[in-house]
Design a protein around this motif. Structure first.
Motif, PDB file in Angstrom:
ATOM      1  N   SER A  97      14.998 -25.478  14.659  1.00  0.00           N
ATOM      2  CA  SER A  97      13.685 -25.951  15.079  1.00  0.00           C
ATOM      3  C   SER A  97      13.782 -26.742  16.373  1.00  0.00           C
ATOM      4  O   SER A  97      14.866 -27.179  16.775  1.00  0.00           O
ATOM      5  N   PHE A 115       9.865 -23.122  10.248  1.00  0.00           N
ATOM      6  CA  PHE A 115      10.521 -24.088  11.107  1.00  0.00           C
ATOM      7  C   PHE A 115       9.799 -25.433  11.011  1.00  0.00           C
ATOM      8  O   PHE A 115       8.672 -25.512  10.528  1.00  0.00           O
ATOM      9  N   ARG A 120       9.261 -23.555  16.994  1.00  0.00           N
ATOM     10  CA  ARG A 120      10.510 -22.886  17.349  1.00  0.00           C
ATOM     11  C   ARG A 120      10.997 -23.452  18.669  1.00  0.00           C
ATOM     12  O   ARG A 120      10.239 -24.083  19.399  1.00  0.00           O
ATOM     13  N   SER A 131       7.642 -15.820  20.488  1.00  0.00           N
ATOM     14  CA  SER A 131       8.928 -16.285  19.982  1.00  0.00           C
ATOM     15  C   SER A 131       9.849 -15.106  19.702  1.00  0.00           C
ATOM     16  O   SER A 131       9.417 -14.043  19.239  1.00  0.00           O
TER      17      SER A 131
END
Length: 305
Positions: A97, A115, A120, A131
């Motif tokens: 994270s 996360f 992220r 992502s």
């Protein structure tokens, strides 16, 4: 000697530089961000495997605990436990994270389903802001391979347990002790963890990198050799420890069990008896003689200095 006339090559060096730049340098410069993201994800995959293997050396109870014995006589060390999904959740929140200097680890991390706060790492995004790693793309296992229960030859030879001749010698002894009485040992000492991160497909239009190269799963495996169990261990009825296993061999330790009395406090029967008899025999005082005390591997304070 007749000298040959020199041919003029106006702009040839510039043309060669443009060709080299267009075919090699420019694609390389454009690919650098992709390579940096790829290497950073792989680096975190290594850290995740280390974390998962270390967690298994501490939380090795439940399905991860090895069983020794054969037939219907099997026994396992009962210890604290975490399943693979809980370790995966901690890996996602604590390592994968986007944490800050003020982020704190919490016992609730093992129950997370994403996360930390859904954040992220910012580096792991393509140029469109999408992502490259989703929570569902984080996979892995953490455990040990020592589980010879029910197999006579494995129980006698110690297959799939901590490597070493001494472990194979001790395995039959520990197996027999587990069958004859409540005494058992955690014979598994090879803790493994495998973490797989599968980045989303890179866009050729965004990165000029072949999709097949960028979408290869990153799989990292780590093995830790050690003794996860503690010779001391908790004095709890629902956990296995040396203290719990040898209580039956020291009857006076049963009298040393402490009970809580509201008006008096926490006392034990043996302390009451010792206090009474210490009137005539001071050497029997509980402060001088600790009857029934069991403390494995206790090191005197003067030896710790």
């Amino acid at each position: 000697m007749k000298r040959l006339p020199m041919r003029r090559q106006h702009g040839q060096a510039m043309l060669e530089t443009m060709i080299a730049a267009s075919m090699v340098l420019v694609p390389l410069f454009l690919a650098l961000p992709t390579l940096a993201k790829y290497l950073d994800i792989r680096s975190h995959a290594v850290q995740a495997a280390r974390y998962a293997a270390w967690e298994r050396t501490i939380y090795f109870g439940g399905p991860s605990a090895s069983e020794i014995g054969w037939g219907s006589f099997t026994n396992a060390w009962v210890a604290n436990e975490k399943n693979d999904n809980q370790i995966k959740a901690e890996v996602a929140t604590r390592i994968l994270s986007s944490n800050s200097a003020t982020s704190n680890f919490s016992s609730s991390d093992k129950n997370a389903g994403d996360f930390r706060a859904g954040k992220r790492k910012l580096l792991w995004q393509d140029r469109k802001g999408q992502s490259l790693i989703a929570y569902g793309q984080v996979q892995g296992t953490a455990g040990q391979t020592c589980d010879p229960a029910g197999d006579f030859s494995s129980a006698m030879l110690g297959y799939d347990c901590a490597p070493g001749t001494i472990n194979r010698v001790l395995m039959p002894v520990a197996t027999l002790a587990s069958i004859l009485g409540p005494f058992t040992l955690e014979m598994g000492g090879k803790y493994t963890a495998t973490v797989t991160l599968s980045p989303s497909n890179f866009s050729r239009q965004s990165y000029l990198v072949d999709t097949a190269l960028a979408s290869q799963p990153m799989r990292e495996k780590l093995v830790v050799l050690g003794n996860g169990w503690s010779a001391d261990g908790p004095n709890a009825d629902d956990k296995t420890s040396v203290l719990q296993q040898v209580k039956g061999l020291t009857p006076l330790s049963l009298l040393a069990t402490e009970v809580s009395i509201p008006t008096i406090g926490t006392i034990s029967i043996i302390e009451v008896v010792q206090t009474v008899f210490s009137i005539w025999a001071p050497e029997l005082s509980p402060r001088k003689l600790e009857v029934g005390k069991i403390v494995p591997d206790e090191v005197p304070p003067d030896r710790l200095q």
